[in-house]
Design an enzyme around this catalytic site. Structure first.
Site, PDB file in Angstrom:
ATOM      1  N   HIS A  27      47.885  42.164  30.523  1.00 29.58           N
ATOM      2  CA  HIS A  27      46.654  42.011  29.745  1.00 29.58           C
ATOM      3  C   HIS A  27      46.433  43.178  28.785  1.00 29.58           C
ATOM      4  O   HIS A  27      46.003  42.978  27.642  1.00 29.58           O
ATOM      5  CB  HIS A  27      45.455  41.842  30.680  1.00 29.58           C
ATOM      6  CG  HIS A  27      45.420  40.512  31.362  1.00 29.58           C
ATOM      7  ND1 HIS A  27      45.249  39.334  30.670  1.00 29.58           N
ATOM      8  CD2 HIS A  27      45.544  40.166  32.675  1.00 29.58           C
ATOM      9  CE1 HIS A  27      45.255  38.316  31.518  1.00 29.58           C
ATOM     10  NE2 HIS A  27      45.440  38.789  32.733  1.00 29.58           N
TER      11      HIS A  27
ATOM     12  N   SER B  86      40.827  38.601  37.373  1.00 38.94           N
ATOM     13  CA  SER B  86      42.240  38.737  37.720  1.00 38.94           C
ATOM     14  C   SER B  86      42.451  39.443  39.052  1.00 38.94           C
ATOM     15  O   SER B  86      41.681  40.326  39.434  1.00 38.94           O
ATOM     16  CB  SER B  86      42.968  39.542  36.630  1.00 38.94           C
ATOM     17  OG  SER B  86      42.901  38.896  35.386  1.00 38.94           O
TER      18      SER B  86
END
Length: 425
Positions: free
Chosen positions: A346, A296
């Site tokens: 997340h 990410s």
């Protein structure tokens, strides 16, 4: 004869409806809105809704803004009525007094949006309508209140029970593939050949959520790479020169790009369900998978470093990783949530911060937003629920020992915002 009669009745009803929808209507937009909210007949209601939506789509921005302000002001709740019905319910709680209160607290514009949605194809138009509202009304508190009505309804209409998960492959319809290229917001898809490299190899997957009323419009999609080890570089993951492995030989599923597709569904969360559903499906398909991770971006890192007056240009990769670990674990908003939006997403899903990598995204965008640093969030499926619960209740950030050690190093370096200089008297 009954079946034939039903068939003929359906045909005549559809022809009558089509004729009613196409019939010109000279009423003003305000008159059509009033007629729709007060309509008791199905055909008259659908006709009014159809004309409202057609006229809306032909409006320019100024006309749309006027339309939104009409909904926000003339179709708002009546505060006096709300207070009176609440007082009545407190004095005499009953089905009738509660119904009166619930009717008072729901503005007429919510019923308007519901009735507009009864028109075939209306859901997609209403999603675009909210996108316009978000763009045109971002600085207007009354229009922000109107947006809450859209959001309230969309949360119900687009809940997980209605969403359909579909794999995206090179054999998917061209109009869907074109939208994947257009909506990719993390790592640009530069060409059809670039898209082919992300879909065709055996170690690549792509999945998207669709809604039954918008079958040709992906809501959100995730791109997945199947690898041996946990990767630390997006350029290595996406290079055409990499070695392709068989899917059943993979040990790791890497979610390297998650893109929301509909601006009008901002704030309606799909990513949580998407990642968990895809991880579950892949685990069933490929029992050899051991790890489910992301690769990410850290979109707020350089902005935070600049705000903290922390010099990061020219520092070594170890120090970049120290700075990134501290930012992800210790840099907080006033409400105690992590500053970084991707981290909030997340960690809120129950993932843990697994590792950070310097020189992981050398693209101009990667350098600008995170000095080239990227992060792996690990979805340890047996622990996801526990991690989510701790983060939601105590804001505890789940992290690997390596990340905690890097964060400790940063704290020893006293990475705090400097005190503002005092003005001389």
């Amino acid at each position: 004869m009954t079946i034939l009669g039903d068939l003929l009745s359906t045909i005549f009803e559809r022809r009558y409806l089509a004729a009613a929808l196409d019939k010109p209507d000279s009423r003003s937009m305000e008159e059509l809105i009033t007629a729709l909210v007060g309509a008791t007949g199905e055909i008259t209601g659908l006709s009014a809704a159809n004309h409202i939506l057609k006229r809306y789509q032909a409006m320019d921005d100024a006309e749309k803004l006027s339309f939104f302000r009409h909904l926000a002001s003339d179709m708002n709740i009546d505060p006096d009525k709300v207070r009176n019905t609440l007082d009545a319910y407190e004095k005499n709680p009953s089905k009738q007094s509660y119904r009166a209160f619930m009717t008072a607290v729901e503005p007429d514009r919510q019923e308007l949006i519901r009735r507009l949605n009864q028109t075939p194809g209306a859901t997609e138009i209403l999603v675009r309508m909210r996108a316009d509202l978000l763009a045109l009304g971002k600085d207007d508190p009354t229009l922000q209140a109107l947006d809450q009505d859209f959001r309230h309804l969309f949360v119900s209409w687009f809940n997980r029970g209605f969403l359909v998960l579909r794999p995206i492959s090179w054999e998917s319809p061209a109009h869907i593939l074109e939208k994947i290229i257009a909506y990719e917001s993390v790592h640009e898809i530069a060409s059809w050949e670039d898209l082919r490299h992300r879909l065709v190899p055996d170690d690549r997957r792509c999945f998207a959520f669709f809604h039954p009323t918008m079958p040709d419009e992906p809501l959100i999609f995730v791109e997945v790479a199947l690898t041996g080890d946990i990767p630390g570089s997006i350029q290595d993951l996406l290079t055409d020169e990499r070695e392709i492995i068989a899917a059943d030989a993979a040990k790791t599923a890497v979610f390297y790009s998650i893109s929301n597709c509909q601006a009008g569904l901002a704030g309606i969360s799909f990513g949580n369900s998407l990642i968990k559903q895809v991880a579950s499906d892949l685990a069933a398909e490929l029992p050899g998978l051991r790890s489910f991770v992301t690769l990410s971006p850290i979109p707020g890192l350089t902005k935070w470093l600049d705000a903290e007056n922390i010099a990061f240009e020219g520092v070594d990769t170890k120090q970049l990783r120290v700075l990134a670990a501290y930012y992800l674990m210790s840099a907080k908003r006033s409400d105690g949530q992590p500053l970084d939006p991707v981290a909030r997403f997340h960690l809120g899903n129950g993932a843990m911060i697994h590792a950070v990598h310097a020189v992981a995204d050398t693209s101009p965008k990667g350098r600008a937003q995170s000095a080239g640093v990227m992060v792996n969030y690990l979805y340890d499926l047996p622990k996801v629920a526990q991690n989510h619960e701790r983060f939601a209740t105590t804001q505890e950030v789940a992290a690997s020992g390596e990340i905690r050690n890097l964060n400790a190093v940063a704290k020893k370096q006293d990475l705090q915002r400097p005190e503002p200089e005092q003005e001389s008297a």
